[in-house]
Design a protein around this motif. Structure first.
Motif, PDB file in Angstrom:
ATOM      1  N   PRO A 159       0.800  -1.227   0.000  1.00 53.40           N
ATOM      2  CA  PRO A 159       0.000   0.000   0.000  1.00 53.40           C
ATOM      3  C   PRO A 159       0.837   1.285   0.000  1.00 53.40           C
ATOM      4  N   GLU A 160       2.164   1.133   0.118  1.00 46.23           N
ATOM      5  CA  GLU A 160       3.001   2.343   0.164  1.00 46.23           C
ATOM      6  C   GLU A 160       3.708   2.634  -1.150  1.00 46.23           C
ATOM      7  N   LEU A 161       3.654   1.679  -2.080  1.00 49.93           N
ATOM      8  CA  LEU A 161       4.396   1.867  -3.330  1.00 49.93           C
ATOM      9  C   LEU A 161       3.492   1.752  -4.550  1.00 49.93           C
ATOM     10  N   VAL A 162       3.663   2.683  -5.456  1.00 48.13           N
ATOM     11  CA  VAL A 162       3.011   2.615  -6.761  1.00 48.13           C
ATOM     12  C   VAL A 162       3.808   1.621  -7.610  1.00 48.13           C
ATOM     13  N   GLU A 163       3.163   0.922  -8.528  1.00 51.72           N
ATOM     14  CA  GLU A 163       3.920   0.058  -9.451  1.00 51.72           C
ATOM     15  C   GLU A 163       3.831   0.629 -10.865  1.00 51.72           C
ATOM     16  N   VAL A 164       4.980   0.584 -11.553  1.00 47.07           N
ATOM     17  CA  VAL A 164       5.059   1.111 -12.916  1.00 47.07           C
ATOM     18  C   VAL A 164       5.593   0.001 -13.814  1.00 47.07           C
ATOM     19  N   TYR A 165       4.932  -0.228 -14.958  1.00 41.51           N
ATOM     20  CA  TYR A 165       5.316  -1.305 -15.874  1.00 41.51           C
ATOM     21  C   TYR A 165       5.761  -0.711 -17.193  1.00 41.51           C
ATOM     22  N   LEU A 166       7.030  -1.003 -17.569  1.00 42.04           N
ATOM     23  CA  LEU A 166       7.611  -0.392 -18.764  1.00 42.04           C
ATOM     24  C   LEU A 166       7.683  -1.378 -19.931  1.00 42.04           C
ATOM     25  N   GLY A 167       7.765  -0.804 -21.119  1.00 42.23           N
ATOM     26  CA  GLY A 167       8.148  -1.605 -22.285  1.00 42.23           C
ATOM     27  C   GLY A 167       7.011  -1.988 -23.206  1.00 42.23           C
ATOM     28  N   ARG A 168       7.431  -2.519 -24.373  1.00 43.69           N
ATOM     29  CA  ARG A 168       6.446  -2.878 -25.400  1.00 43.69           C
ATOM     30  C   ARG A 168       5.507  -3.962 -24.908  1.00 43.69           C
ATOM     31  N   ARG A 169       6.001  -4.816 -24.038  1.00 48.05           N
ATOM     32  CA  ARG A 169       5.162  -5.912 -23.563  1.00 48.05           C
ATOM     33  C   ARG A 169       3.934  -5.363 -22.811  1.00 48.05           C
ATOM     34  N   PHE A 170       4.135  -4.331 -21.995  1.00 51.87           N
ATOM     35  CA  PHE A 170       3.034  -3.845 -21.166  1.00 51.87           C
ATOM     36  C   PHE A 170       2.366  -2.588 -21.710  1.00 51.87           C
ATOM     37  N   ALA A 171       3.152  -1.646 -22.209  1.00 51.20           N
ATOM     38  CA  ALA A 171       2.549  -0.372 -22.617  1.00 51.20           C
ATOM     39  C   ALA A 171       3.527   0.422 -23.472  1.00 51.20           C
ATOM     40  N   PRO A 172       3.609   0.113 -24.763  1.00 53.16           N
ATOM     41  CA  PRO A 172       4.511   0.895 -25.611  1.00 53.16           C
ATOM     42  C   PRO A 172       4.037   2.347 -25.633  1.00 53.16           C
ATOM     43  N   GLY A 173       4.971   3.271 -25.474  1.00 52.06           N
ATOM     44  CA  GLY A 173       4.569   4.680 -25.548  1.00 52.06           C
ATOM     45  C   GLY A 173       4.534   5.366 -24.208  1.00 52.06           C
ATOM     46  N   LEU A 174       4.152   4.652 -23.148  1.00 57.88           N
ATOM     47  CA  LEU A 174       4.227   5.262 -21.816  1.00 57.88           C
ATOM     48  C   LEU A 174       4.448   4.133 -20.803  1.00 57.88           C
ATOM     49  N   PHE A 175       3.439   3.823 -20.007  1.00 56.19           N
ATOM     50  CA  PHE A 175       3.631   2.731 -19.043  1.00 56.19           C
ATOM     51  C   PHE A 175       2.288   2.237 -18.525  1.00 56.19           C
ATOM     52  N   GLY A 176       2.356   1.138 -17.808  1.00 60.37           N
ATOM     53  CA  GLY A 176       1.186   0.648 -17.094  1.00 60.37           C
ATOM     54  C   GLY A 176       1.369   0.972 -15.619  1.00 60.37           C
TER      55      GLY A 176
END
Ligand SMILES: Cc1cc2nc3c(=O)[nH]c(=O)nc-3n(C[C@H](O)[C@H](O)[C@H](O)COP(=O)(O)OP(=O)(O)OC[C@H]3O[C@@H](n4cnc5c(N)ncnc54)[C@H](O)[C@@H]3O)c2cc1C
Length: 414
Positions: A184-201
């Motif tokens: 509950p204290e950390l945001v998660e960020v997902y990078l790359g073409r696999r998850f979100a090309p162009g920005l992030f998940g």
């Protein structure tokens, strides 16, 4: 026909801040909002910095605070940054919009909901006549000395006044889940073409045991929703249960890259309508609210002088760009570099950021409103990181020290 000094189109954060500042300075302000209720539907993940709370002068809409983030590369290699204290806030976004609209109404602005800006009928120096349409289709006219386009990413005001739109609008898809495992204290960020090309998940804890999960991804033939489902699959595998019972879905677009002009004869654009959005995160609440303050300062003076000409209002363009333009253009440049990296290169960067001295730098200097500052610091600190990036970044990381602009100068906080 009603006559007002300023017609503000859109009761999002940018519109309500501009309306408040103009009304409290004694101008007749009418705010029109196409939806029946301010703040709904929500189209935002609601993660903001302390600066947003300062600009609003309240924390009433804060639901939780977070201390950092875990960033996942495409192969799920990850690195976590956890500060000692709260670093960002998860807000009730509808609550923020309602709070800011109430503040503007108390300051003297009139609000009309279920009323849409349709088109510009006539325009003469210092007076625009516009057509509004109510929910039942009724057409009315309003005359305004100044029209403020705070009407978001698809700004009808920008189109009506022939101001150019941002080149890129990044599709986004998000859902809110009432229950979710996760830190509950950390945001998660997902990078790359696999998850979100162009920005992030993203996965953002909501402070009540649930989470907001979304992606903003390039339209490469695959919809943002398809990437969202992929992220949900991954989260399901990791948490051992698939997130379910979504309470809200959100489909929207994020404007990326500044527009060349944000003012003209009798018109000013602010917030998403002006693409005042951070290109590395898609966040636009802080930038929109801050630019609305700057807009109100220039508009107030121009209304008093009786000069609403394009050249007079261009002071607004100059002032907001002087304060935030460098950060936004550096971030756009960095984003272009990042979107060209392969998944393997992104994984290598995530691994490199896991080195203790770089993690410490991020924890110490990370700032969601000015991310290029810490990026530059990291590049100067780590030659191995520089080697992972294209030469295009070389000149930039060795440039002189960056400073966060002083936001206090002309802002009277309430
Ligand atoms: C999926 C997603 C997640 C996001 N997450 C974050 C985040 O975590 N943090 C962050 O800082 N930013 C985030 N953003 C960006 C943020 O939501 C926007 O930058 C912000 O809402 C812009 O505020 P605004 O006042 O300019 O426009 P908006 O909030 O879009 O408000 C515009 C208003 O104008 C109204 N309107 C539109 N057209 C008309 C018309 N013709 N007539 C009358 N009214 C009209 C709309 O109904 C709306 O109420 C996110 C965006 C998306 C899409």
């Amino acid at each position: 026909m009603p006559e007002v000094d300023a017609l503000v189109v859109g009761a999002g954060p940018a519109g309500s801040v501009a309306a408040f500042r103009l009304a409290e300075r004694g101008h007749r302000v009418l705010v029109i909002e196409e939806h029946g209720r301010v703040g709904l539907p929500v189209q935002c993940a609601g993660l903001v910095s302390q600066r947003v709370l300062d600009l609003a002068g309240s924390r009433a809409f804060v639901r939780a605070s977070v201390r950092g983030a875990t960033v996942f590369g495409p192969s799920l290699v990850s690195v976590s940054f956890r500060a000692e204290k709260e670093r960002a806030f998860v807000i009730d976004r509808a609550g923020l919009d309602v709070y800011l609209a109430d503040r503007a109404a108390k300051g003297g602005a009139e609000f009309r909901t279920a009323s849409r800006f349709d088109r510009l009928l006539r325009r003469s120096p210092g007076r625009s006549v516009v057509q509004l349409t109510g929910a039942d289709g009724t057409k009315t006219e309003v005359a305004a000395r100044l029209v403020v386009g705070a009407d978001g990413v698809s700004s009808a005001v920008a189109r009506a006044f022939r101001l150019r739109r941002p080149v890129e609008i990044l599709p986004a898809f998000e859902a809110e889940f009432p229950k979710s495992p996760g830190d509950p204290e950390l945001v998660e960020v997902y990078l790359g073409r696999r998850f979100a090309p162009g920005l992030f998940g993203w996965w953002i804890p909501d402070g009540a045991g649930g989470a907001r999960v979304g992606v903003a991804a390039d339209a490469d033939g695959t919809s943002a929703r398809a990437y969202f489902e992929r992220l949900l699959d991954h989260l399901g595998a990791r948490f051992g249960e698939r997130l379910a019972n979504a309470t809200a879905y959100l489909v929207s677009g994020i404007p990326i890259g500044a527009v060349p002009k944000t003012s003209g004869d009798g018109v000013m654009l602010v917030g998403d309508a002006a693409a005042q959005v951070k290109p590395l995160s898609g966040g636009g609440i802080f930038t929109g609210m801050r630019c609305a303050e700057i807009l109100a300062g220039v508009a107030d003076a121009a209304l008093r002088e009786g000069d609403l000409s394009g050249p007079r209002l261009a002071e607004y363009d100059r002032r907001w760009r002087a304060e935030l333009g460098d950060e936004l253009s550096r971030a756009l440049h960095l984003r272009r570099v990042f979107t060209r990296l392969s998944d393997a290169e992104l994984d290598a960067i995530v691994r490199a950021l896991g080195r203790a001295e770089l993690t410490d730098t991020i924890v110490a200097f990370g700032d969601i409103d000015f991310p290029t500052h810490v990026a530059r610091r990291l590049l100067r600190q780590s030659p191995s990181l520089v080697r992972l990036l294209p030469k295009a970044l070389g000149a930039w990381w060795s440039s002189p020290e960056l400073t966060v602009p002083d936001l206090e100068d002309d802002t009277r906080r309430k």
